[in-house]
Design an enzyme around this catalytic site. Structure first.
Site, PDB file in Angstrom:
ATOM      1  N   HIS A   1       1.043  -1.103  -0.127  1.00  0.00           N
ATOM      2  CA  HIS A   1      -0.184  -0.051   0.020  1.00  0.00           C
ATOM      3  C   HIS A   1       0.946   1.320   0.063  1.00  0.00           C
ATOM      4  O   HIS A   1       1.864   1.329   0.686  1.00  0.00           O
ATOM      5  CB  HIS A   1      -0.851  -0.005   1.349  1.00  0.00           C
ATOM      6  CG  HIS A   1      -1.931   1.011   1.439  1.00  0.00           C
ATOM      7  ND1 HIS A   1      -1.769   2.414   1.808  1.00  0.00           N
ATOM      8  CD2 HIS A   1      -3.220   1.194   1.147  1.00  0.00           C
ATOM      9  CE1 HIS A   1      -2.805   3.206   1.723  1.00  0.00           C
ATOM     10  NE2 HIS A   1      -3.634   2.409   1.546  1.00  0.00           N
TER      11      HIS A   1
ATOM     12  N   ARG B   1      -2.796   1.327  -4.536  1.00  0.00           N
ATOM     13  CA  ARG B   1      -2.690  -0.123  -4.522  1.00  0.00           C
ATOM     14  C   ARG B   1      -2.786  -0.378  -5.911  1.00  0.00           C
ATOM     15  O   ARG B   1      -3.367   0.160  -6.745  1.00  0.00           O
ATOM     16  CB  ARG B   1      -3.539  -0.764  -3.667  1.00  0.00           C
ATOM     17  CG  ARG B   1      -3.205  -0.597  -2.175  1.00  0.00           C
ATOM     18  CD  ARG B   1      -4.154  -1.418  -1.353  1.00  0.00           C
ATOM     19  NE  ARG B   1      -5.387  -0.819  -1.258  1.00  0.00           N
ATOM     20  CZ  ARG B   1      -6.799  -1.594  -1.131  1.00  0.00           C
ATOM     21  NH1 ARG B   1      -6.662  -2.734  -0.610  1.00  0.00           N
ATOM     22  NH2 ARG B   1      -7.863  -0.691  -0.957  1.00  0.00           N
TER      23      ARG B   1
ATOM     24  N   LYS C   1      -6.276  -0.100  -8.112  1.00  0.00           N
ATOM     25  CA  LYS C   1      -7.173   0.736  -7.558  1.00  0.00           C
ATOM     26  C   LYS C   1      -7.269   2.022  -8.347  1.00  0.00           C
ATOM     27  O   LYS C   1      -6.214   2.482  -9.388  1.00  0.00           O
ATOM     28  CB  LYS C   1      -6.674   1.167  -6.315  1.00  0.00           C
ATOM     29  CG  LYS C   1      -6.907  -0.172  -5.334  1.00  0.00           C
ATOM     30  CD  LYS C   1      -8.357  -0.564  -5.094  1.00  0.00           C
ATOM     31  CE  LYS C   1      -8.201  -1.640  -3.992  1.00  0.00           C
ATOM     32  NZ  LYS C   1      -9.798  -1.907  -3.815  1.00  0.00           N
TER      33      LYS C   1
ATOM     34  N   ASP D   1      -5.604   8.626  -7.041  1.00  0.00           N
ATOM     35  CA  ASP D   1      -6.267   9.433  -5.700  1.00  0.00           C
ATOM     36  C   ASP D   1      -5.135  10.550  -5.787  1.00  0.00           C
ATOM     37  O   ASP D   1      -3.998  10.345  -5.241  1.00  0.00           O
ATOM     38  CB  ASP D   1      -6.306   8.712  -4.644  1.00  0.00           C
ATOM     39  CG  ASP D   1      -6.969   9.438  -3.264  1.00  0.00           C
ATOM     40  OD1 ASP D   1      -6.913  10.515  -3.491  1.00  0.00           O
ATOM     41  OD2 ASP D   1      -7.648   8.783  -2.519  1.00  0.00           O
TER      42      ASP D   1
ATOM     43  N   CYS E   1      -4.251  12.162  -3.059  1.00  0.00           N
ATOM     44  CA  CYS E   1      -3.438  12.199  -1.943  1.00  0.00           C
ATOM     45  C   CYS E   1      -2.108  11.287  -2.010  1.00  0.00           C
ATOM     46  O   CYS E   1      -1.002  11.798  -1.371  1.00  0.00           O
ATOM     47  CB  CYS E   1      -4.159  11.684  -0.694  1.00  0.00           C
ATOM     48  SG  CYS E   1      -4.465   9.865  -0.750  1.00  0.00           S
ATOM     49  N   TYR E   2      -2.012  10.348  -3.046  1.00  0.00           N
ATOM     50  CA  TYR E   2      -0.865   9.556  -3.007  1.00  0.00           C
ATOM     51  C   TYR E   2      -0.147  10.330  -4.146  1.00  0.00           C
ATOM     52  O   TYR E   2       1.215   9.821  -4.361  1.00  0.00           O
ATOM     53  CB  TYR E   2      -1.354   8.177  -3.873  1.00  0.00           C
ATOM     54  CG  TYR E   2      -2.139   7.436  -3.014  1.00  0.00           C
ATOM     55  CD1 TYR E   2      -1.391   6.762  -1.723  1.00  0.00           C
ATOM     56  CD2 TYR E   2      -3.535   7.023  -3.215  1.00  0.00           C
ATOM     57  CE1 TYR E   2      -2.189   5.976  -0.969  1.00  0.00           C
ATOM     58  CE2 TYR E   2      -4.384   6.390  -2.124  1.00  0.00           C
ATOM     59  CZ  TYR E   2      -3.610   5.741  -1.484  1.00  0.00           C
ATOM     60  OH  TYR E   2      -4.273   4.940  -0.204  1.00  0.00           O
TER      61      TYR E   2
ATOM     62  N   ASP F   1      -9.832  14.359  -3.929  1.00  0.00           N
ATOM     63  CA  ASP F   1      -9.089  12.952  -4.608  1.00  0.00           C
ATOM     64  C   ASP F   1      -9.068  12.860  -6.074  1.00  0.00           C
ATOM     65  O   ASP F   1      -8.113  12.730  -6.639  1.00  0.00           O
ATOM     66  CB  ASP F   1     -10.192  12.038  -4.033  1.00  0.00           C
ATOM     67  CG  ASP F   1     -10.042  10.584  -4.532  1.00  0.00           C
ATOM     68  OD1 ASP F   1      -9.540  10.435  -5.423  1.00  0.00           O
ATOM     69  OD2 ASP F   1     -10.510   9.708  -4.130  1.00  0.00           O
TER      70      ASP F   1
ATOM     71  N   ASP G   1     -11.530  18.483   0.520  1.00  0.00           N
ATOM     72  CA  ASP G   1     -11.716  18.337   2.059  1.00  0.00           C
ATOM     73  C   ASP G   1     -10.348  18.615   2.584  1.00  0.00           C
ATOM     74  O   ASP G   1      -9.213  18.772   1.719  1.00  0.00           O
ATOM     75  CB  ASP G   1     -11.889  16.815   2.485  1.00  0.00           C
ATOM     76  CG  ASP G   1     -10.988  15.795   2.027  1.00  0.00           C
ATOM     77  OD1 ASP G   1      -9.830  15.622   2.159  1.00  0.00           O
ATOM     78  OD2 ASP G   1     -11.544  15.201   0.820  1.00  0.00           O
TER      79      ASP G   1
ATOM     80  N   HIS H   1      -7.388  15.962   1.743  1.00  0.00           N
ATOM     81  CA  HIS H   1      -6.651  16.067   0.342  1.00  0.00           C
ATOM     82  C   HIS H   1      -5.983  17.396  -0.006  1.00  0.00           C
ATOM     83  O   HIS H   1      -5.074  17.244  -0.563  1.00  0.00           O
ATOM     84  CB  HIS H   1      -7.618  15.605  -0.581  1.00  0.00           C
ATOM     85  CG  HIS H   1      -8.041  14.051  -0.748  1.00  0.00           C
ATOM     86  ND1 HIS H   1      -9.168  13.741   0.023  1.00  0.00           N
ATOM     87  CD2 HIS H   1      -7.523  13.010  -1.562  1.00  0.00           C
ATOM     88  CE1 HIS H   1      -9.033  12.391  -0.073  1.00  0.00           C
ATOM     89  NE2 HIS H   1      -8.149  11.836  -0.988  1.00  0.00           N
TER      90      HIS H   1
END
Length: 436
Positions: free
Chosen positions: A219, A261, A264, A267, A269-270, A366, A373, A376
């Site tokens: 992850h 991952r 998936k 996103d 945030c990654y 995201d 939010d 993020h």
């Protein structure tokens, strides 16, 4: 009536198709509008972001009641985002924030999710980082280091790992938050270090990434936490770094952003959790002597010259299709000057963040169709800073114009990638706690 024989695909496949359609449509719009409109679309909306952040720090609505146990995190997400934007809160708001976080500090050590709540490693990390992000003569002395140390020792498990809270779960996140807090507060010692590396090493999977606990799936968040903790304890060379790099490289998708991952969705945030891995590998000589070169699935080297060629003009000339989106501890953290370009496609990642993650009203998200939010906003801005500063040979230098997508006014403050704290605040804290 004939049965429907058309393949429907899995839920993940349908969602991925929708995300790609949304992103391609926006990239196509960007590619076809006049240059002045492109500049506006690619501009970081600083004023709106600051207004959004300040509103959240002053008062939150009833919908945030579910995050009552995460209030130090909200403080950190907002204050770190403000610091990245080069902004400060006024004296009154600073005092109120320090007073609130002091009430979250447990009498026996550590910080809870709110006043009177159980101390927890995650919220201890968040509170310490929030106070360091504030900086100054009031904020830093408010941290009771001796009691934090006592709390960390109580969270230490015989296996060498850490528990998140009393009788709580053991995982890589707990190891990182404990070691990060101990390192930056200058309280890291042999007792806290014992066998942490063995536990993290047991969590690296056959894929190359790091899982939350042995036997789980690799992850992005845990990979960052595991690598950062191993750097702080000077054991990063025990990891299979070639496999780790290969896994992270292939988490950057055709949209330009990262997934957390395998299989998936992208996103925002990654951009930090995965992009920050490259900053760690690039900046710290305690890992390896030379910058590694990833190998693709055909066995060929992924040349930097082949992967990092998109410029701001390339973005506007394409048709937007997916085919074209090609003390102890601190003493080890000295920046290493390197000359190679990033191992990830930083321009494509900036494009995703500015066009897809940025809400023009303020805040980041995201992906398209998702609400903004504070979480993020924090990690998208952190990832954007990583992109802009990832080509630098000297931490005190300004980013190269070719490394910054959009107007140069988009440049954010640089972060210390291990702690995700703005560099000047890190240096202030490091000096303060070295004296204490």
């Amino acid at each position: 009536m004939e049965p429907d024989t058309e393949p429907r695909g899995t839920v993940t496949q349908r969602e991925q198709s929708m995300v790609l359609n949304d992103v391609n449509m926006l990239y196509h719009i960007y590619a076809t509008v006049p240059p002045i409109a492109q500049t506006l679309m690619m501009e970081l909306q600083r004023k709106n972001h600051v207004e959004y952040l300040l509103r959240g720090l002053q008062q939150l609505g009833p919908s945030f009641c579910s995050l009552d146990a995460n209030r130090p995190w909200i403080c950190y997400w907002i204050l770190h985002s403000m610091a990245l934007l080069g902004e400060f809160v006024d004296a009154d708001l600073e005092d109120r924030t320090i007073e609130f976080l002091s009430r979250c500090q447990d009498p026996n050590g550590g910080y809870g999710g709110g006043p009177g709540q159980m101390p927890h490693l995650a919220t201890t990390y968040a509170a310490v980082n929030a106070l360091i992000s504030l900086g100054g003569e009031k904020s830093l002395p408010s941290i009771n280091r001796s009691k934090v140390y006592t709390f960390l020792k109580c969270m230490k498990d015989p296996s060498g790992a850490f528990r998140m809270h009393d009788a709580g779960e053991i995982d890589v996140r707990a190891c990182y938050t404990a070691i990060s807090v101990a390192s930056i507060l200058n309280i890291l010692d042999d007792e806290l270090l014992q066998n942490v590396g063995n536990y993290i090493l047991s969590c690296q999977t056959y894929e190359g990434g790091i899982a939350g606990e042995p036997g789980s799936e690799a992850h992005g968040g845990y990979t960052f936490c595991g690598l950062a903790a191993m750097i702080l304890i000077n054991e990063a060379d025990r990891l299979d770094l070639d496999a780790l790099i290969g896994w992270v490289v292939f988490r950057q998708g055709v949209e330009g952003g990262f997934q957390g991952r395998t299989n998936k969705l992208v996103d925002g945030c990654y951009s930090f959790w995965q992009g920050g891995v490259f900053a760690l590998l690039r900046r710290f000589h305690s890992i390896i002597g030379e910058s590694p070169t990833p190998v693709d699935q055909r066995g060929a080297e992924c040349s930097i010259d082949n992967t990092q060629t998109t410029t701001a003009s390339d973005v506007s000339e394409g048709d937007g299709s997916s085919d074209e989106i090609s003390s102890q501890g601190d003493e080890h953290c000295h920046f290493q000057h390197r000359e190679r370009e990033p191992l990830f496609h930083s321009i494509a990642l900036q494009r995703y963040l500015l066009l897809c993650s940025q809400d023009p009203r303020g805040g980041l998200r995201d992906k398209l169709r998702k609400p903004r939010d504070y979480y993020h906003t924090c990690y998208c801005l952190s990832g954007l800073s990583i992109c802009q500063h990832s080509w630098l040979k000297d931490e005190d230098s300004s980013p190269l114009p070719r490394a910054v997508l959009g107007p140069y006014s988009n440049v954010l403050e640089p972060v210390h990638p291990v702690f995700n704290i703005v560099l000047d605040r890190y240096h202030e804290a490091h000096e303060f706690f070295s004296r204490s």
